[in-house]
Design an enzyme around this catalytic site. Structure first.
Site, PDB file in Angstrom:
ATOM      1  N   GLY A  22       0.828  -1.198   0.000  1.00 48.58           N
ATOM      2  CA  GLY A  22       0.000   0.000   0.000  1.00 48.58           C
ATOM      3  C   GLY A  22       0.863   1.248   0.000  1.00 48.58           C
TER       4      GLY A  22
ATOM      5  CG  ASP B 284      -5.341  -0.795  -3.737  1.00 48.48           C
ATOM      6  OD1 ASP B 284      -5.596  -0.450  -4.913  1.00 48.48           O
ATOM      7  OD2 ASP B 284      -5.278   0.028  -2.801  1.00 48.48           O
TER       8      ASP B 284
ATOM      9  CB  THR C  10      -6.014  25.061  16.193  1.00 46.54           C
ATOM     10  OG1 THR C  10      -6.165  26.476  16.355  1.00 46.54           O
ATOM     11  CG2 THR C  10      -5.536  24.756  14.791  1.00 46.54           C
TER      12      THR C  10
HETATM   13  N1  LIG Z   1       1.224   1.330  12.165  1.00 47.58           N
HETATM   14  C1  LIG Z   1       0.584   2.080  11.270  1.00 47.58           C
HETATM   15  N2  LIG Z   1       1.258   2.638  10.239  1.00 47.58           N
HETATM   16  C2  LIG Z   1       0.620   3.385   9.320  1.00 47.58           C
HETATM   17  N3  LIG Z   1      -0.698   3.649   9.351  1.00 47.58           N
HETATM   18  C3  LIG Z   1      -1.423   3.139  10.353  1.00 47.58           C
HETATM   19  C4  LIG Z   1      -0.826   2.326  11.362  1.00 47.58           C
HETATM   20  N4  LIG Z   1      -1.815   1.935  12.211  1.00 47.58           N
HETATM   21  C5  LIG Z   1      -2.956   2.496  11.779  1.00 47.58           C
HETATM   22  N5  LIG Z   1      -2.740   3.229  10.672  1.00 47.58           N
HETATM   23  C6  LIG Z   1      -3.774   3.982   9.921  1.00 47.58           C
HETATM   24  O1  LIG Z   1      -3.947   3.343   8.702  1.00 47.58           O
HETATM   25  C7  LIG Z   1      -4.090   4.274   7.642  1.00 47.58           C
HETATM   26  C8  LIG Z   1      -3.390   3.686   6.462  1.00 47.58           C
HETATM   27  O2  LIG Z   1      -4.117   2.543   6.136  1.00 47.58           O
HETATM   28  P1  LIG Z   1      -3.469   1.258   5.462  1.00 47.58           P
HETATM   29  O3  LIG Z   1      -4.624   0.392   5.091  1.00 47.58           O
HETATM   30  O4  LIG Z   1      -2.414   0.685   6.310  1.00 47.58           O
HETATM   31  O5  LIG Z   1      -2.792   1.974   4.201  1.00 47.58           O
HETATM   32  P2  LIG Z   1      -2.188   1.453   2.832  1.00 47.58           P
HETATM   33  O6  LIG Z   1      -2.848   0.138   2.526  1.00 47.58           O
HETATM   34  O7  LIG Z   1      -2.567   2.530   1.899  1.00 47.58           O
HETATM   35  O8  LIG Z   1      -0.714   1.297   3.026  1.00 47.58           O
HETATM   36  C9  LIG Z   1      -3.510   5.598   8.123  1.00 47.58           C
HETATM   37  O9  LIG Z   1      -4.408   6.654   7.836  1.00 47.58           O
HETATM   38  C10 LIG Z   1      -3.365   5.421   9.635  1.00 47.58           C
HETATM   39  O10 LIG Z   1      -4.245   6.266  10.345  1.00 47.58           O
HETATM   40  C1  LIG Z   2      -6.374   4.903  -5.005  1.00 53.29           C
HETATM   41  C2  LIG Z   2      -5.081   4.278  -4.503  1.00 53.29           C
HETATM   42  C3  LIG Z   2      -4.008   5.348  -4.415  1.00 53.29           C
HETATM   43  C4  LIG Z   2      -5.344   3.694  -3.098  1.00 53.29           C
HETATM   44  O1  LIG Z   2      -4.129   3.276  -2.525  1.00 53.29           O
HETATM   45  P1  LIG Z   2      -3.990   2.976  -0.948  1.00 53.29           P
HETATM   46  O2  LIG Z   2      -4.597   4.110  -0.211  1.00 53.29           O
HETATM   47  O3  LIG Z   2      -4.784   1.721  -0.683  1.00 53.29           O
HETATM   48  O4  LIG Z   2      -2.534   2.783  -0.679  1.00 53.29           O
HETATM   49  C5  LIG Z   2      -4.653   3.095  -5.437  1.00 53.29           C
HETATM   50  O5  LIG Z   2      -5.675   2.172  -5.523  1.00 53.29           O
HETATM   51  C6  LIG Z   2      -4.283   3.582  -6.810  1.00 53.29           C
HETATM   52  O6  LIG Z   2      -3.206   4.063  -7.033  1.00 53.29           O
HETATM   53  N1  LIG Z   2      -5.248   3.480  -7.773  1.00 53.29           N
HETATM   54  C7  LIG Z   2      -5.052   3.842  -9.154  1.00 53.29           C
HETATM   55  C8  LIG Z   2      -6.160   4.735  -9.661  1.00 53.29           C
HETATM   56  C9  LIG Z   2      -7.538   4.120  -9.664  1.00 53.29           C
HETATM   57  O7  LIG Z   2      -7.803   3.154  -8.917  1.00 53.29           O
HETATM   58  O8  LIG Z   2      -8.391   4.603 -10.431  1.00 53.29           O
HETATM   59  K   LIG Z   3      -5.111  -0.363   0.450  1.00 54.84           K
END
Ligand SMILES: Nc1ncnc2c1ncn2[C@@H]1O[C@H](COP(=O)(O)OP(=O)(O)O)[C@@H](O)[C@H]1O
Ligand SMILES: CC(C)(COP(=O)(O)O)[C@@H](O)C(=O)NCCC(=O)O
Ligand SMILES: [K+]
Length: 279
Positions: free
Chosen positions: A20, A127, A204
């Site tokens: 991710g 994803d 804030t």
């Molecule tokens: N250890 C962690 N590291 C990063 N993000 C975390 C963690 N624990 C919870 N989060 C939350 O998860 C979100 C990111 O979601 P995640 O599904 O892990 O992202 P991605 O799949 O995009 O890498 C962030 O907004 C954050 O608030």
């Molecule tokens: C929208 C996203 C950035 C989400 O990524 P994530 O937050 O899960 O890391 C990813 O699915 C992406 O790069 N998508 C390509 C554009 C689209 O889905 O239309």
């Molecule tokens: K994701």
């Protein structure tokens, strides 16, 4: 690094990795059964290269435990892996990361062609496609997936597994971070597991939390209402790092919606499992 139970079985064992935009999401499968999941930070390229070397060492009879103590302190697995390296099924939305994982000895990268949804557009995030496929194949279509990750995404398919489409907006962490980064006076806030803030805030940080949280929840409600107008029997599943926090807020503000949500962190891994079984 948080892990669930790990059992010592290696037959048909494979690793699933979803990259991710914030971090790595891992799962260990034995055949079609999901054994455990955990998250890690991104790994340095040197560590990824070392994984292949560890595999070779393993074949020369050195245990992974020993390698772990000798080797890098960034050992990405919450248990000793043996025999190693396991086949790796990779799904990534971060091209730079995909590139450095190509050096893993036994990797297969999932692409949109692997996912039997109709009407997919070429730049759809893998994803989103996998999570939708995993959710729909496990709980049924029509399905709407909400991924509360780095970005917050809505991704939906109808009863014939046609992609209906979706939406992308900054996730909770990203909204707070961008306020801190792009303004002169706003503090850097992170997502915290707090109670709902007062709607009309008098300081804030709470004003920022109120703005981000209440508009995010109103937006989620609006998308779900519209989904149910189009597909009254449609299902809604939610995943992503902020899923539990958002669920608790939804339970307070919109309990009727919250009670119909399927909250499941492993949707992508279920999607990978279905795909690995149909190969
Ligand atoms: N250890 C962690 N590291 C990063 N993000 C975390 C963690 N624990 C919870 N989060 C939350 O998860 C979100 C990111 O979601 P995640 O599904 O892990 O992202 P991605 O799949 O995009 O890498 C962030 O907004 C954050 O608030
Ligand atoms: C929208 C996203 C950035 C989400 O990524 P994530 O937050 O899960 O890391 C990813 O699915 C992406 O790069 N998508 C390509 C554009 C689209 O889905 O239309
Ligand atoms: K994701």
């Amino acid at each position: 690094m948080k892990s669930q139970h790990y059992s010592e079985q290696t037959e048909g064992t494979w690793l699933a990795l979803e990259i991710g935009n914030s971090r790595l999401h891992w799962a260990l499968f034995h055949g079609k059964s999901l054994n455990c999941t955990w998250d890690t930070e991104y790994l340095p390229e040197s560590v990824i290269q070392q994984l292949g070397d560890w595999g070779a060492e393993e074949q020369r009879g050195r245990g992974a435990e020993e390698q772990r103590s000798r080797g890098s302190s960034i050992y990405p697995f919450p248990f000793p892996l043996s025999p190693f390296p396991f086949p790796l099924l990779l799904a990534s939305v971060v091209p730079q990361q995909t590139a450095i994982w190509q050096s893993y000895p036994n990797v297969r990268v999932i692409t949109l062609e692997d996912i039997p949804l109709n009407n997919i557009y070429p730049t759809l995030g893998i994803d989103r496609a996998l999570a939708l496929w995993g959710a729909g194949m496990s709980w049924g279509f029509p399905m709407l997936v909400i991924d509360a990750g780095t970005a917050l995404t809505f991704t939906a398919a109808d009863g014939d597994k046609n992609l209906v489409g979706g939406a992308i907006l900054p996730g909770m962490g990203l909204q707070l971070a961008s306020l801190g980064q792009k303004t002169g006076q706003l503090p850097q806030l992170e997502v915290e597991e707090i109670q709902l803030p007062p709607r009309f805030a008098l300081n804030t940080p709470q004003a920022m939390q109120s703005g981000v949280i209440y508009t995010l929840l109103a937006g989620i409600k609006d998308f779900i209402d519209e989904w149910w107008r189009l597909f009254p029997d449609g299902k809604v599943a939610m995943k992503g790092g902020d899923r539990n926090l958002l669920l608790s807020y939804l339970q307070e503000l919109y309990p009727a919606i919250a009670s119909r949500l399927i909250v499941e962190p492993n949707l992508i891994f279920w999607g990978m499992q279905k795909i690995s079984m149909s190969r």
